[in-house]
Design a protein around this motif. Structure first.
Motif, PDB file in Angstrom:
ATOM      1  N   THR A  58      41.729  68.272  -1.879  1.00  0.00           N
ATOM      2  CA  THR A  58      41.142  68.190  -0.548  1.00  0.00           C
ATOM      3  C   THR A  58      41.268  69.560   0.106  1.00  0.00           C
ATOM      4  O   THR A  58      42.373  70.105   0.215  1.00  0.00           O
ATOM      5  CB  THR A  58      41.833  67.123   0.318  1.00  0.00           C
ATOM      6  OG1 THR A  58      41.683  65.852  -0.340  1.00  0.00           O
ATOM      7  CG2 THR A  58      41.218  67.044   1.697  1.00  0.00           C
ATOM      8  N   THR A 101      40.034  71.964   3.525  1.00  0.00           N
ATOM      9  CA  THR A 101      39.631  71.814   4.914  1.00  0.00           C
ATOM     10  C   THR A 101      38.801  73.016   5.319  1.00  0.00           C
ATOM     11  O   THR A 101      39.233  74.159   5.174  1.00  0.00           O
ATOM     12  CB  THR A 101      40.862  71.673   5.833  1.00  0.00           C
ATOM     13  OG1 THR A 101      41.623  70.544   5.380  1.00  0.00           O
ATOM     14  CG2 THR A 101      40.447  71.462   7.272  1.00  0.00           C
ATOM     15  N   ARG A 147      37.472  70.000   9.030  1.00  0.00           N
ATOM     16  CA  ARG A 147      36.915  68.824   8.353  1.00  0.00           C
ATOM     17  C   ARG A 147      37.403  68.816   6.905  1.00  0.00           C
ATOM     18  O   ARG A 147      37.186  69.783   6.174  1.00  0.00           O
ATOM     19  CB  ARG A 147      35.400  68.864   8.391  1.00  0.00           C
ATOM     20  CG  ARG A 147      34.853  68.823   9.806  1.00  0.00           C
ATOM     21  CD  ARG A 147      33.373  68.942   9.798  1.00  0.00           C
ATOM     22  NE  ARG A 147      32.821  67.597   9.783  1.00  0.00           N
ATOM     23  CZ  ARG A 147      31.538  67.338   9.751  1.00  0.00           C
ATOM     24  NH1 ARG A 147      30.673  68.328   9.689  1.00  0.00           N
ATOM     25  NH2 ARG A 147      31.107  66.100   9.758  1.00  0.00           N
ATOM     26  N   PRO A 148      38.045  67.741   6.494  1.00  0.00           N
ATOM     27  CA  PRO A 148      38.516  67.657   5.108  1.00  0.00           C
ATOM     28  C   PRO A 148      37.368  67.313   4.160  1.00  0.00           C
ATOM     29  O   PRO A 148      36.469  66.535   4.492  1.00  0.00           O
ATOM     30  CB  PRO A 148      39.548  66.535   5.143  1.00  0.00           C
ATOM     31  CG  PRO A 148      39.130  65.683   6.292  1.00  0.00           C
ATOM     32  CD  PRO A 148      38.456  66.587   7.288  1.00  0.00           C
ATOM     33  N   HIS A 149      37.399  67.943   2.986  1.00  0.00           N
ATOM     34  CA  HIS A 149      36.416  67.685   1.940  1.00  0.00           C
ATOM     35  C   HIS A 149      37.176  67.494   0.629  1.00  0.00           C
ATOM     36  O   HIS A 149      37.948  68.364   0.228  1.00  0.00           O
ATOM     37  CB  HIS A 149      35.437  68.856   1.788  1.00  0.00           C
ATOM     38  CG  HIS A 149      34.676  69.151   3.040  1.00  0.00           C
ATOM     39  ND1 HIS A 149      33.499  68.537   3.357  1.00  0.00           N
ATOM     40  CD2 HIS A 149      34.955  69.995   4.066  1.00  0.00           C
ATOM     41  CE1 HIS A 149      33.057  68.992   4.514  1.00  0.00           C
ATOM     42  NE2 HIS A 149      33.929  69.870   4.965  1.00  0.00           N
ATOM     43  N   THR A 150      36.936  66.382  -0.019  1.00  0.00           N
ATOM     44  CA  THR A 150      37.584  66.111  -1.293  1.00  0.00           C
ATOM     45  C   THR A 150      36.638  66.529  -2.407  1.00  0.00           C
ATOM     46  O   THR A 150      35.467  66.138  -2.412  1.00  0.00           O
ATOM     47  CB  THR A 150      37.944  64.625  -1.417  1.00  0.00           C
ATOM     48  OG1 THR A 150      38.825  64.285  -0.343  1.00  0.00           O
ATOM     49  CG2 THR A 150      38.632  64.338  -2.737  1.00  0.00           C
ATOM     50  N   ARG A 200      41.624  75.527  -3.922  1.00  0.00           N
ATOM     51  CA  ARG A 200      42.227  75.685  -2.588  1.00  0.00           C
ATOM     52  C   ARG A 200      41.976  77.095  -2.042  1.00  0.00           C
ATOM     53  O   ARG A 200      41.660  77.267  -0.872  1.00  0.00           O
ATOM     54  CB  ARG A 200      43.723  75.394  -2.639  1.00  0.00           C
ATOM     55  CG  ARG A 200      44.037  73.926  -2.734  1.00  0.00           C
ATOM     56  CD  ARG A 200      45.540  73.652  -2.605  1.00  0.00           C
ATOM     57  NE  ARG A 200      45.826  72.302  -3.016  1.00  0.00           N
ATOM     58  CZ  ARG A 200      46.245  71.942  -4.222  1.00  0.00           C
ATOM     59  NH1 ARG A 200      46.495  72.840  -5.141  1.00  0.00           N
ATOM     60  NH2 ARG A 200      46.456  70.678  -4.507  1.00  0.00           N
TER      61      ARG A 200
END
Length: 104
Positions: free
Chosen positions: A5, A7, A11-14, A26
């Motif tokens: 995940t 960010t 806004r988090p994005h997986t 990351r």
């Protein structure tokens, strides 16, 4: 597959990646997030999709500039070229004194 995940702009994005690639994903996410505030300003604060477009354009611009720039240390100084030329001349003289011609 590994799940990560990231960010971007709060806004988090997986996303999924190969096992062992999590740290790289990351890092890439951090690069996007660092450009997010400028992208939001450039997009007029309209929406996230337009801001992501500006992030992509910023990264493409940086990539294109890096591709045009020669790698650090790639340039050879005039002094180094002179030393190389002198060594080559010395080798040519040594071959000539042994009776070998330049193309023999």
């Amino acid at each position: 597959m590994a799940e990560v995940t990231i960010t971007i702009g709060d806004r988090p994005h997986t996303v999924y990646c190969q096992e062992g690639g999590e740290a790289r994903v990351r890092l890439l996410g951090q690069m996007l997030d660092q450009r997010w505030p400028a992208a939001m300003r450039a997009s007029g604060g309209h929406n996230g999709e337009r801001a992501l477009l500006f992030v992509a354009l910023m990264l493409a611009d940086a990539l294109e500039e890096a591709e045009r720039r020669p790698p650090a240390g790639a340039a050879v100084s005039e002094a180094a070229l002179t030393r190389i030329a002198e060594r080559l001349e010395g080798l040519a003289d040594a071959l000539d004194s042994e009776g070998r011609g330049p193309l023999e």
